[in-house]
Each structure stands twice: as structure tokens, then as C-alpha cells.
Design an enzyme around this catalytic site. Structure first.
Site, PDB file in Angstrom:
ATOM      1  N   SER A 140       0.851  -1.182   0.000  1.00 22.82           N
ATOM      2  CA  SER A 140       0.000   0.000   0.000  1.00 22.82           C
ATOM      3  C   SER A 140       0.890   1.236   0.000  1.00 22.82           C
ATOM      4  CB  SER A 140      -0.886   0.018   1.238  1.00 22.82           C
ATOM      5  OG  SER A 140      -0.071   0.162   2.381  1.00 22.82           O
ATOM      6  N   GLU A 254       6.012  -7.939 -21.993  1.00 25.62           N
ATOM      7  CA  GLU A 254       5.082  -7.549 -23.045  1.00 25.62           C
ATOM      8  C   GLU A 254       4.100  -6.481 -22.540  1.00 25.62           C
ATOM      9  OE1 GLU A 254       2.420 -10.164 -26.068  1.00 25.62           O
ATOM     10  OE2 GLU A 254       4.124 -11.174 -25.170  1.00 25.62           O
TER      11      GLU A 254
END
Length: 451
Positions: A140, A254
Site C-alpha cells: 500500500s 510484453e
């Protein structure tokens, strides 16, 4: 093999980790003790799921993951929970005192005592890989460990594993719901430190997920378990192409190639559909066109911002389940014709599509309905700058009065780091603004720009 190591940092990271690994185990048919009845080959075969699990000689499957927290209580729940036998005890690392929501404690004082141990464990996991492709880091922004320790870890990973991809899944402090007053400080300090080390960061905003749970799943008061299971589904969709043989396979690098036009502009917006409860799913036919359309509804986004005010730079659709390319092409063609989706003019409307025939799995007794097909859209849009602007504004309000700053300075930080981090984020907002400007008008004055 293209292995990925998951690193779960701090309370948010660890609890999202629980949801993700629970789901992975269900998807691959791995039991809580690590046995996998369907896997007939003993030892590390070339099965696709070996990207996320390593296999022992006894046929036990162990997640390639590390859980780290500076205080023990959250990781202790993993140590005593349903999946306690799944993880190697050395993969669960805890300190004795927490970071107390203080970035400086996570990054300097408390964090530095634990970092070498953590890197050592990560090294052991990396040694078991034949071709490590990168790290997924869950944390977080708001907590002390999630912000401070993560940024320290990212810096050290860049040194030790220079060329390996690092993808983050970060919980962004919700605009309304807050767990700590100093969240804006922590968020901006951690973003500044990790900006140059992270290749791609998927942000998740708690409030957006609260709203999805309330609106789509009719949960009056969503708990963290509800939120994390939904986040788990999204993480699973993003990583499905790495864990199953897809028709159109996508690997970590990718994603970056297709979603990140400039190194700093690496915060894609994720959207997931369908999020639907079992009662409703029974009455709805969720076609490819419908779920594709749903992805362009701001209501289904994981960060509160409005893409209709921004421009898209790239868009990646990850389908799973009963989906054929013909339907996808039709759905996308329809969207291109009637939607007000604005792409930046230097990027022709490119949609990258991935299809995975493994249908989405749901946790038994969970809130989500079992569906035949689902889609996760990752788009890089200039609208996400709204999220930074909100955070920067909150930072400014507090920093103008130097509120709470002494806690950070007392842990060995220098006040200059605050202004440096804030300037970096101002530059990030500016970067987003410039990327969205039409190149034709701007050509004359932007000659001297670095882009």
C-alpha cells in the site's frame, strides 16, 4: 521457464497476497498442503503454473513468494491459517516493531534491520528459477511498511537484479476513507523513491473497490476480505497469461512494451468486468460485447478518475474463459465507432488483446458469481493524473503547516526529501499533461523538450 517472484509487503500486501494465493491454488487445483492431484509429473516440469509455483521432489507445490511485514500480527495469521502448510516458513518474514505509519521508519530505522534478510530469501527463490523474468510487488502507499520498506526494497532489487522487470500492485489511499492521517506524505515519498525503479505500477484505490462491492455485489459494509478477493480476481486476470497456456500469451515484459510509452508514465488503470453477485448472474447473459462495454464505465475502474476527461495512450484487453477472437473484434469495433474514447494523436487506436481459455474461478462461499467469461482491461490514460493531483493537494495542505513532519525527521529523514518528492510529483503531473497535448499544435514550441 519464465518465473515470477511475488513479494508481499506490509499489511495490505500480505492480505492481498492471501487472497491471490488462495485463488491461484483453486485455479490450478493445488490443495492447501501443496499437493496437486492433477499434476502427474513429479519435479519441476515445464507446466505453465511453474512460473508461480516451484515443485519439490515430494510433489509439493510451493509458491514463489515472500511475505514481509515489520510487525508479526498479520503474517502470524498466515502462519496459523488454512494455507500454513503451503508456504515455506522462511518465506514468511516478520520484524518485531512496526513502522507506525511512518515512511521514515519503514525506509530507514526499522526497515534497514530487515532488508538484508529479505534480500537473502529472495536470492534463494531466485536461485531456484531457471529464467527469472521479474518481480510482482504488492503493497500500500499509505502504511509505513508498505511505503517505506517497499521503496527501500525496490532500490535494492534494482541493484541486485538490474534488468529484471518489477511490477507493482499498489493500494492507493482512498479519497474519502483513510486509515492514517499521514497517508499523503507516505504516498508521495514512496512514489518519488520508486518511480525510477518500477517498470509498471497497477494502482488500486480502496474507495473505488468499496463502491464496486456496494453497487455490484450488494454488500452493505464491505470488509477487507471482500475487497481483497476482488483485487485477487484482477491480479489473477493479469497473471493468468503467465500461469496458463493462452491462445494469445502475454508475458511481463510484453505488458510494459505495450502499456508504457515513456518510463515515468507507467501507471495503467485497471478495470474488471463482470463483477456480479450470484443472484443477479442467474438472470443476465453476459456476452463478450457486454463485458467489453462495461470496461469503459468509470464505475468499474479500480481508481477513481474519469477517462472521459483524459486521453488513452494504450489499451490492453485480457479476456478469459469462453471467448473467441471473432466476438472480441466485433466488440472492439463497436466500441471504436460509438464510444467517445479519445486516443492521443501520436498513438493510433491500438487495442492489444489477450485470450485465455481458462474460465475465471471463484472462491467457494465468496461474493462473486461463477461466470463463463471475464475481461480485465489495462489502459494507460492521462486521466490517472487526477489521482496524483488529489494526493498532491492533500500533501500540500499538511506540508504548508509542516504538520507531522517531526516524526519523519526524528527517524533520520531530512526535511529536504519532502520538497524533493513533491517536486518530482509535480513533474509527473506535468509529464501527464504534456503527453496528452496534441503533437501538431505543440510542435513549434516543444522542439527543446526531451521527448
Amino acid at each position: 521457464m519464465r518465473e515470477c517472484i511475488s513479494i508481499h509487503v506490509g499489511q495490505a500486501g500480505v492480505q492481498i497476497g492471501n487472497a491471490c494465493w488462495e485463488l491461484y491454488c483453486l485455479e490450478h487445483g493445488i490443495q492447501p498442503d501443496g499437493q496437486m492431484p492433477s499434476d502427474k509429473t513429479i519435479g519441476g516440469g515445464d507446466d505453465s503454473f511453474n512460473t508461480f509455483f516451484s515443485e519439490t521432489g515430494a510433489g509439493k507445490h510451493v509458491p514463489r513468494a515472500v511475505f514481509v511485514d515489520l510487525e508479526p500480527s498479520v503474517v502470524d495469521e498466515v502462519r496459523s491459517g488454512t494455507y500454513r502448510q503451503l508456504f515455506h516458513p522462511e518465506q514468511l518474514i516478520t520484524g518485531k516493531e512496526d513502522a507506525a505509519n511512518n515512511y521514515a521508519r519503514g525506509h530507514y530505522t526499522v526497515g534497514k534491520e530487515l532488508i538484508d534478510l529479505v534480500l537473502d530469501r529472495i536470492r534463494k527463490l531466485a536461485d531456484q528459477c531457471t529464467g527469472l523474468q521479474g518481480f510482482l510487488i504488492f503493497h500500500s502507499f499509505g502504511g509505513g511498511t508498505g511505503s517505506g520498506f517497499t521503496s527501500l526494497l525496490m532500490e535494492r532489487l534494482s541493484v541486485d537484479y538490474g534488468k529484471k522487470s518489477k511490477l507493482e500492485f499498489s493500494v492507493y489511499p482512498a479519497p474519502q476513507v483513510s486509515t492514517a492521517v499521514v497517508e499523503p506524505y507516505n504516498s508521495i515519498l514512496t512514489t518519488h523513491t520508486t518511480l525510477e525503479h518500477s517498470d509498471c505500477a497497477f494502482m488500486v484505490d480502496n474507495e473505488a473497490i468499496y463502491d464496486i462491492c456496494r453497487r455490484n455485489l450488494d454488500i452493505e459494509r464491505p470488509s477487507y476480505t471482500n475487497l481483497n478477493r476482488l483485487i485477487g480476481q484482477i491480479v489473477s486476470s493479469i497473471t493468468a497469461s503467465l500461469r496458463f497456456d493462452g491462445a494469445l500469451n502475454v508475458d511481463l515484459t510484453e505488458f510494459q512494451t505495450n502499456l508504457v510509452p515513456y518510463p515515468r508514465i507507467h501507471f495503467p488503470l485497471a478495470t474488471y468486468a463482470p463483477v456480479i453477485s450470484a443472484e443477479k448472474a442467474y438472470h443476465e447473459q453476459l456476452s463478450v460485447a457486454e463485458i467489453t462495454n462495461a470496461c469503459f464505465e468509470p464505475a468499474n475502474q479500480l481508481v477513481k478518475c474519469d477517462p472521459r476527461h483524459g486521453k488513452y495512450m494504450a489499451c490492453c484487453m485480457l479476456y478469459r474463459g469462453d471467448v473467441v477472437p471473432k466476438d472480441v473484434n466485433a466488440a472492439i469495433a463497436t466500441i471504436k465507432t460509438k464510444r467517445t474514447i479519445q486516443f492521443v494523436d501520436w498513438c493510433p487506436t491500438g487495442f492489444k488483446v489477450g485470450i485465455n481459455y481458462q474460465p475465471p474461478t471463484v472462491v467457494p462461499g465468496g461474493d462473486l458469481a461463477k461466470v463463463q467469461r471475464a475481461v480485465c482491461m489495462l489502459s494507460n490514460t492521462t486521466a490517472i493524473a487526477e489521482a496524483w493531483a488529489r494526493l498532491d493537494h492533500k500533501f500540500d495542505l499538511m506540508y504548508a503547516k509542516r504538520a507531522f513532519v517531526h516524526w519523519y525527521v526524528g527517524e533520520g529523514m531530512e526535511e529536504g526529501e519532502f520538497s524533493e518528492a513533491r517536486e518530482d510529483l509535480a513533474a509527473l503531473e506535468k509529464d501527464y499533461e504534456e503527453v496528452g497535448v496534441d503533437s501538431v499544435d505543440a510542435e513549434g514550441e516543444d522542439e527543446g523538450e526531451e521527448y
